[in-house]
Design an enzyme around this catalytic site. Structure first.
Site, short mmCIF file in Angstrom:
data_model
loop_
_atom_site.label_atom_id
_atom_site.label_comp_id
_atom_site.label_asym_id
_atom_site.label_seq_id
_atom_site.Cartn_x
_atom_site.Cartn_y
_atom_site.Cartn_z
CE LYS A 190 3.00 10.82 -1.03
NZ LYS A 190 2.47 9.53 -1.37
N GLY A 200 -4.85 7.89 3.96
CA GLY A 200 -6.25 8.27 3.80
C GLY A 200 -6.52 9.51 2.98
CD GLU A 257 -5.69 2.92 1.92
OE1 GLU A 257 -5.30 3.11 0.77
OE2 GLU A 257 -5.67 3.80 2.80
CG ASP A 297 -2.18 0.81 1.03
OD1 ASP A 297 -2.25 1.59 0.07
OD2 ASP A 297 -3.12 0.66 1.84
N GLY A 298 0.29 2.38 -0.32
CA GLY A 298 0.99 3.66 -0.27
C GLY A 298 0.78 4.33 1.08
C1 5RP Z 1 -5.50 6.25 0.16
C2 5RP Z 1 -4.12 6.20 0.72
C3 5RP Z 1 -3.00 6.23 -0.24
O1 5RP Z 1 -2.23 5.09 -0.08
C4 5RP Z 1 -2.19 7.46 0.02
O2 5RP Z 1 -3.06 8.58 -0.10
C5 5RP Z 1 -1.01 7.60 -0.93
O3 5RP Z 1 -1.46 7.82 -2.22
P1 5RP Z 1 -0.45 8.17 -3.40
O4 5RP Z 1 0.43 6.99 -3.57
O5 5RP Z 1 -1.35 8.44 -4.59
O6 5RP Z 1 0.31 9.40 -2.98
O7 5RP Z 1 -3.90 6.14 1.91
O8 5RP Z 1 -6.46 6.28 1.18
#
Ligand code: 5RP
Length: 242
Positions: free
Chosen positions: A130, A104, A112, A90-91
């Protein structure tokens, strides 16, 4: 010619995702994260199914992840059929030095978190932007999924805690963002979050808060993508319990 800034960012995200997908083994049931970085992982899993004959099942964390899984030939399953997952990729929106996360901003935090808690391993994929020392840096909010009926109460409680909450409006329609579960999203601002464990527990007990975007002690590995490679951050997962 020098690559454009957005191309560099996309390359970084993809590099992190490709590294994470190396964890996926034949026979695995994999949690499929949401957002633009996790999307690269879903596409890569699809490629491995096609080219290596890899047999995996995916549990999508959102409608976005579900559609992407179907498009990329990943058979999907449910937590009813497979309550224990081998791995989730996941991101995240922010990652601190202990690998605690804020998630989120895509509004998929509840599923998630459920999928992450159902997984033996949580692998997070991000680009360098990040990474923070302390969660909440740069005035970053903690997203909350909230029952529509409870919004006024939750806003008052957040204020009482010394925070400020902002109702998330949809960019694609008039009115609120509605989550995949039919709820609303509040973005709660607390400044620097020195004790994410405590804050997560305080948010958990507010009636009507379905879930919050703090993932404390959840991630095992974070891959930080750069345009030229990937940095690996590891942690012993402690799993937050309130
Ligand atoms: C969605 C999330 C995503 O994993 C988070 O926002 C990161 O998204 P991105 O990879 O597009 O920056 O938590 O609810």
């Amino acid at each position: 010619m020098k690559p454009r800034k957005d191309e560099v960012l996309e390359k970084a995200k993809k590099n992190a995702a490709l590294e994470a997908v190396k964890h996926v083994k034949d026979g695995y049931v994999v949690g499929l994260g949401s957002g633009s970085t996790a999307a690269y992982a879903i596409m890569e899993i699809g490629k491995r199914i096609k080219h290596e004959g890899l047999r995996v099942l995916g549990v999508p964390t959102s409608h976005q992840a579900f559609l992407l899984a179907v498009k990329n030939g990943i058979p999907v399953t449910t937590l009813e059929e497979h309550p224990a997952l081998d791995l989730t990729i996941d991101g995240a929106d922010q990652v601190d030095e202990k690998l605690n996360l804020i998630k989120g901003m895509g509004g998929a935090l509840t599923r998630e978190k459920i999928v992450a808690h159902s997984s033996k391993k949580l692998v997070i994929v991000i680009d360098e932007s990040k990474r923070v020392k302390t969660l909440g840096e740069n005035n970053h909010p903690v997203p909350l999924e909230v029952l529509p009926f409870a919004v006024p109460l939750v806003m008052r409680k957040i204020k009482k805690m010394g925070g400020k909450s902002v109702f998330r409006e949809s960019a694609g329609k008039v009115g609120p963002v509605v989550t995949d579960n039919g709820n609303f999203v509040l973005d709660a601002y607390f400044g620097l979050i020195q004790n994410p464990e405590k804050l997560e527990c305080e948010l958990k007990v507010i009636p009507g808060v379905v879930e919050n975007g703090l993932f404390v002690g959840m991630a095992n590995i974070v891959y930080v993508g750069k345009s030229t490679g990937v940095e690996t951050l590891k942690n012993k997962r402690s799993r937050q319990t309130c």
